[in-house]
Design a protein around this motif. Structure first.
Motif, mmCIF file in Angstrom:
data_model
loop_
_atom_site.group_PDB
_atom_site.id
_atom_site.type_symbol
_atom_site.label_atom_id
_atom_site.label_comp_id
_atom_site.label_asym_id
_atom_site.label_seq_id
_atom_site.Cartn_x
_atom_site.Cartn_y
_atom_site.Cartn_z
ATOM 1 N N LEU A 48 33.111 45.088 50.182
ATOM 2 C CA LEU A 48 32.169 45.545 49.155
ATOM 3 C C LEU A 48 31.859 44.495 48.097
ATOM 4 C CD1 LEU A 48 33.638 49.134 48.622
ATOM 5 C CD2 LEU A 48 31.706 48.453 50.066
ATOM 6 N N VAL A 49 32.838 43.683 47.732
ATOM 7 C CA VAL A 49 32.594 42.665 46.702
ATOM 8 C C VAL A 49 32.033 41.407 47.352
ATOM 9 C CG1 VAL A 49 33.620 41.247 44.889
ATOM 10 C CG2 VAL A 49 34.349 43.618 45.169
ATOM 11 N N THR A 51 32.603 38.164 47.417
ATOM 12 C CA THR A 51 32.365 36.883 46.741
ATOM 13 C C THR A 51 33.746 36.407 46.339
ATOM 14 O OG1 THR A 51 31.235 35.741 44.929
ATOM 15 C CG2 THR A 51 31.625 38.075 44.595
ATOM 16 N N LEU A 58 40.060 39.089 40.527
ATOM 17 C CA LEU A 58 40.433 40.494 40.325
ATOM 18 C C LEU A 58 41.875 40.740 40.736
ATOM 19 C CD1 LEU A 58 39.217 43.291 39.483
ATOM 20 C CD2 LEU A 58 39.091 43.768 41.919
ATOM 21 N N ALA A 72 38.157 43.827 36.012
ATOM 22 C CA ALA A 72 36.818 43.892 36.609
ATOM 23 C C ALA A 72 35.830 43.026 35.838
ATOM 24 C CB ALA A 72 36.333 45.339 36.658
ATOM 25 N N ALA A 75 36.196 39.417 36.951
ATOM 26 C CA ALA A 75 35.620 39.244 38.284
ATOM 27 C C ALA A 75 34.094 39.300 38.228
ATOM 28 C CB ALA A 75 36.152 40.327 39.223
ATOM 29 N N PHE A 76 33.582 40.190 37.372
ATOM 30 C CA PHE A 76 32.130 40.321 37.230
ATOM 31 C C PHE A 76 31.516 39.044 36.657
ATOM 32 C CE2 PHE A 76 28.543 41.335 34.415
ATOM 33 C CZ PHE A 76 27.649 41.835 35.346
ATOM 34 N N GLY A 79 31.077 36.587 39.142
ATOM 35 C CA GLY A 79 30.034 36.935 40.099
ATOM 36 C C GLY A 79 28.621 36.752 39.559
ATOM 37 N N LEU B 9 34.284 49.089 40.095
ATOM 38 C CA LEU B 9 33.494 48.428 39.051
ATOM 39 C C LEU B 9 33.051 47.041 39.506
ATOM 40 C CD1 LEU B 9 35.554 49.298 35.819
ATOM 41 C CD2 LEU B 9 33.282 50.148 36.436
ATOM 42 N N THR B 10 33.980 46.286 40.108
ATOM 43 C CA THR B 10 33.665 44.929 40.546
ATOM 44 C C THR B 10 32.618 44.948 41.651
ATOM 45 O OG1 THR B 10 35.935 44.296 40.017
ATOM 46 C CG2 THR B 10 34.668 42.760 41.358
ATOM 47 N N ALA B 11 32.778 45.885 42.607
ATOM 48 C CA ALA B 11 31.841 45.959 43.727
ATOM 49 C C ALA B 11 30.423 46.270 43.229
ATOM 50 C CB ALA B 11 32.304 47.017 44.728
ATOM 51 N N GLY B 13 29.211 45.943 40.129
ATOM 52 C CA GLY B 13 28.741 44.866 39.254
ATOM 53 C C GLY B 13 28.290 43.649 40.041
ATOM 54 N N CYS B 14 29.112 43.220 40.995
ATOM 55 C CA CYS B 14 28.792 42.003 41.749
ATOM 56 C C CYS B 14 27.557 42.204 42.629
ATOM 57 C CB CYS B 14 29.990 41.557 42.587
ATOM 58 S SG CYS B 14 31.293 40.790 41.604
#
Lengths: 229, 102
Positions: A48-49, A51, A58, A72, A75-76, A79, B9-11, B13-14
């Motif tokens: 899902l992320v 990157t 994270l 988060a 990590a954001f 990104g 949140l990270t998923a 947001g990214c």
């Protein structure tokens, strides 16, 4: 448009990056489960992320006991650079709007580096797609294997796997350092990124380092403006 | 549960920033200065990330075996080695330096 290089050469470049970086998902799987996340959580991050730097950030923040919101946020912030890659890619890929939500998940350091290195739109599209697909499949597969094998391998640092990430970044950066401006931006970014690391919250120093690009452009424009008189 | 909140949140947001970059109208990039800036931003970010992941552990700066590994990767790049070999050089030299007590 120039004649460009053959499709096979683009595919070869893309596979080289996709396979090498894809395999480093193993290091992520090991690090993530070693840091206390479950197998499902580790795999969800890669699916899902998708990157790497954000995922590592994270996992590191959670392992260090950080609360989910701070973790988060770090990590954001890491990104956010993908938005800048997307700005550049959307112009070169010229994708129909309906395809953009699908392509978006693959907008990362590696796909951007391969795509930008191609001289024609066809090359850009092939480079982006082959790198993205190879990397997505392998990164998720090796994340799973790494998570499963975390106990078998023991201390990942002893295997030097923590050097894989920065080596990947360096290999992506090297071909971009084509002129004095690029080298100046890179040098300033290194000073900012490393110098601010101990004083700013995690994830912010790399964003401040990104300001090296407008700063150098502004300084050169300013000087050129004066020199012209 | 906390970990799942952080992951969600990270998923979101990214993915949102990735999509935002692609959805901005192409016309916004037609100015030469903006194009130049967009090309230079990855240079700055990759340089900073390389340095941070080589010389830092969390927020602490340090010089350890990774520096030797990255030096090996740099040499491999100068010799025009393929991507996988560059990464392998960094991993092997880092592991070797650690094994020797570095």
């Amino acid at each position: 448009m120039t004649a460009g290089k053959p499709d096979a050469a683009v595919v070869r470049d893309a596979l080289g990056v996709g396979i090498a970086v894809g395999l480093s998902g193993f290091a992520f799987g090991v690090t993530s489960t070693g840091g206390g996340l479950t197998l499902a959580q580790t795999c969800a991050l890669s699916l899902l992320v998708f990157t790497g730097a954000s995922q590592f950030a994270l996992v590191g923040a959670l392992a260090a006991g950080g609360n989910p919101f701070t973790a988060a946020a770090g990590a954001f912030f890491l990104g956010v650079r993908n938005a800048f890659y997307g700005l550049r890619l959307s112009q070169l890929l010229a994708l129909p709007r309906v395809l953009r939500p699908l392509a978006a998940q693959w907008v990362i350091d590696e796909t951007t580096a391969v795509a930008l290195a191609q001289p024609t739109r066809r090359g850009v599209r092939i480079g982006f797609t082959v790198t993205g697909l190879t990397l997505y499949v392998l990164w998720n597969l090796t994340t799973l294997l790494g998570a499963l094998g975390a106990e078998a391998i023991g201390d990942t640092d002893a295997w030097g796997l923590d050097a894989a990430g920065p080596a990947v970044f360096l290999a992506l950066l090297a071909p971009m350092l084509t002129g004095a401006v690029e080298r100046l931006v890179a040098g300033l970014a290194v000073v900012l990124g490393v110098g601010l690391l101990p004083v700013l919250p995690a994830g912010l120093p790399v964003l401040v380092a990104a300001l090296a690009a407008p700063a150098v452009l502004w300084a050169r424009g300013h000087r050129a403006g004066k020199g012209g008189r | 549960m906390n970990a799942w909140i952080a992951i969600a949140l990270t998923a979101v947001g990214c993915y949102t920033v990735k999509l935002a970059g692609l959805m901005v109208p192409a016309g916004a990039l037609e100015r030469p200065l903006v194009r130049r800036l967009a090309a230079l931003l990855p240079v700055a970010l990759l340089a900073a990330l390389t340095a941070q992941q080589t010389f830092a552990d969390g927020r602490t700066l340090m010089l350890d075996a990774r520096a030797a590994g990255l030096a090996a990767a740099a040499v491999a790049l100068l010799l025009r080695a393929p991507f996988l070999l560059v990464v392998a050089a960094a991993v092997v030299v880092t592991a070797g330096t650690r094994a020797l007590g570095g």
